[in-house]
Design a protein around this motif. Structure first.
Motif, PDB file in Angstrom:
ATOM      1  N   SER A 173       0.800  -1.166   0.190  1.00  0.00           N
ATOM      2  CA  SER A 173      -0.103  -0.080   0.020  1.00  0.00           C
ATOM      3  C   SER A 173       0.765   1.354   0.011  1.00  0.00           C
ATOM      4  O   SER A 173       1.881   1.265   0.654  1.00  0.00           O
ATOM      5  CB  SER A 173      -0.876   0.089   1.173  1.00  0.00           C
ATOM      6  OG  SER A 173      -1.701   1.250   1.324  1.00  0.00           O
ATOM      7  N   GLU A 182       5.066  -1.520   4.432  1.00  0.00           N
ATOM      8  CA  GLU A 182       3.848  -1.649   3.563  1.00  0.00           C
ATOM      9  C   GLU A 182       4.286  -1.436   2.180  1.00  0.00           C
ATOM     10  O   GLU A 182       3.509  -1.625   1.257  1.00  0.00           O
ATOM     11  CB  GLU A 182       2.626  -1.324   3.837  1.00  0.00           C
ATOM     12  CG  GLU A 182       2.167  -1.798   5.217  1.00  0.00           C
ATOM     13  CD  GLU A 182       0.962  -1.029   5.698  1.00  0.00           C
ATOM     14  OE1 GLU A 182      -0.255  -1.359   5.123  1.00  0.00           O
ATOM     15  OE2 GLU A 182       0.950  -0.343   6.924  1.00  0.00           O
ATOM     16  N   GLU A 274      -2.372 -12.051   2.227  1.00  0.00           N
ATOM     17  CA  GLU A 274      -3.043 -10.630   1.556  1.00  0.00           C
ATOM     18  C   GLU A 274      -3.652 -10.496   0.329  1.00  0.00           C
ATOM     19  O   GLU A 274      -4.689  -9.985   0.420  1.00  0.00           O
ATOM     20  CB  GLU A 274      -1.583  -9.783   1.207  1.00  0.00           C
ATOM     21  CG  GLU A 274      -2.115  -8.331   1.051  1.00  0.00           C
ATOM     22  CD  GLU A 274      -0.730  -7.362   1.037  1.00  0.00           C
ATOM     23  OE1 GLU A 274      -0.836  -6.220   0.387  1.00  0.00           O
ATOM     24  OE2 GLU A 274       0.132  -7.810   1.609  1.00  0.00           O
ATOM     25  N   SER A 336      -2.974  -5.391   3.891  1.00  0.00           N
ATOM     26  CA  SER A 336      -1.462  -4.913   3.542  1.00  0.00           C
ATOM     27  C   SER A 336      -0.721  -4.638   4.650  1.00  0.00           C
ATOM     28  O   SER A 336       0.573  -4.723   4.763  1.00  0.00           O
ATOM     29  CB  SER A 336      -1.386  -3.625   2.611  1.00  0.00           C
ATOM     30  OG  SER A 336      -2.042  -2.386   3.413  1.00  0.00           O
TER      31      SER A 336
END
Length: 363
Positions: A173, A182, A274, A336
């Protein structure tokens, strides 16, 4: 999120809401409980309160913070050794420290120009998430003392595994709230897989225990068995709850891995988890869920707001957990988000769900 994270007012509302939650956690706690250290690797609840205030002052108040050398020694993560952190000031002092810093932070927030807010807002959201993470750690320290603020509901009867088609997906992300580990977003290849509809329950894990799970070498990896023997481990870390249909928590990576072998399944990779989370994975957010992936930087990783936040744990010894737990604040629950612990950690609100063994592994 149900609000605009770029809006200063929305931030302040979320910031204050998190603080109310933190204060509710400790409102009825005695001085003895605040100072108790039930595990040598975890600081007392009272220390976490001081650390939350200190971190907020250090990052958000800058030169005007008034952070003293004493505060730094007492409440910085690299300050006083954990074995000495049970020596704390009275609860009233800790609460006053939190309130004093928060008042100064609020004054500074609304003194920022729009340009300053745009430059700094990622840091302010990082601080909010920092407190959210510590509020879960506080609940872990209480749970180790037999104090559970709340328990998750029993798992859904929906047990049909979820099939995820292969192909290219994006993980990670770059949203304003995304932490350094992330980022950045990356495109990855996924092989088809079938993942369980829910994490393992206490009832299911106790079947492993009753089958001799802690005594039978064939279900354990070599390093897991070596650790189990050294620790003379024969049972789960936390007491068994009355309702065995609750999700299992308190599992180390090694225990989760052994249970998977017992079932003829395997832990998912973090990539698999994920992507399944993005696709509507059922029964998310009851417990943190172990993956078989070491915690490692994504290509193009850049530390934020300081190198010591994530980078020191890219050591091959810490593994990724996904999903969040019943005790995790909503702001941290996103597919994420990457949590990480060593494979021997048992104190976390962590369990596992599994991928069917016949499926290939998508790295």
């Amino acid at each position: 999120m149900p609000f605009n994270p770029f809006d200063r007012g929305a931030f302040w509302q979320a910031f204050q809401h998190q603080r109310q939650f933190t204060l509710q956690l400790v409102a009825e706690l005695s001085e003895a409980v605040l100072c108790a250290q039930p595990h040598p690797l975890y600081s007392p609840v009272g220390w976490h309160l001081g650390h939350i205030a200190y971190t907020e002052a250090f990052w958000l108040l800058q030169e005007s913070s008034g952070v003293s050398d004493r505060d730094r020694y007492c409440y910085a993560a690299d300050g006083r050794p954990k074995a000495e952190r049970r020596h704390l000031p009275p609860k009233t002092h800790l609460l006053s420290y939190l309130a004093t810093i928060r008042e100064a932070v609020g004054d500074r927030l609304y003194s920022l120009s729009d340009q300053q807010w745009q430059r700094e807002r990622r840091l302010w959201w990082w601080i909010l998430q920092h407190e959210a993470q510590h509020s879960e750690t506080i609940q872990m320290v209480l749970a180790m003392q037999g104090i559970f603020t709340t328990l998750p509901p029993p798992l859904s009867n929906q047990r049909q595994p979820l099939w995820i088609g292969g192909g290219r997906y994006c993980i990670g992300s770059e949203d304003l709230l995304a932490l350094d580990n992330e980022q950045p977003v990356q495109s990855v290849e996924l092989l088809p897989l079938t993942i369980d509809a829910a994490p393992v329950t206490w009832r299911e894990f106790l079947a492993f225990v009753e089958a001799g799970g802690y005594e039978r070498r064939e279900w354990w990896s070599s390093s897991g068995w070596e650790w189990r023997e050294a620790a003379e481990m024969t049972s789960p870390f936390y007491p068994i709850p009355e309702n065995l249909d609750l999700p299992m928590w308190g599992l180390s990576f090694y225990e989760a891995e052994a249970y998977g072998h017992f079932q003829g399944k395997r832990l998912p990779t973090e990539r698999e988890w994920e992507i399944a989370g993005q696709q509507g994975l059922l029964n998310q957010g009851y417990v943190w869920e172990w993956t078989q992936s070491p915690f490692a930087p994504y290509p193009g990783f850049q530390s934020y707001p300081y190198r010591g936040y994530s980078a020191p744990y890219f050591d091959g010894e810490h593994f990724v957990l996904k999903g969040g737990s019943h005790w995790t604040r909503p702001i941290l629950k996103r597919p994420s988000f990457r949590n990480w612990y060593s494979r021997t950690t048992r104190e976390v609100f962590a369990g596992a769900r599994y991928v069917h063994q016949e499926d290939f592994i998508s790295q």
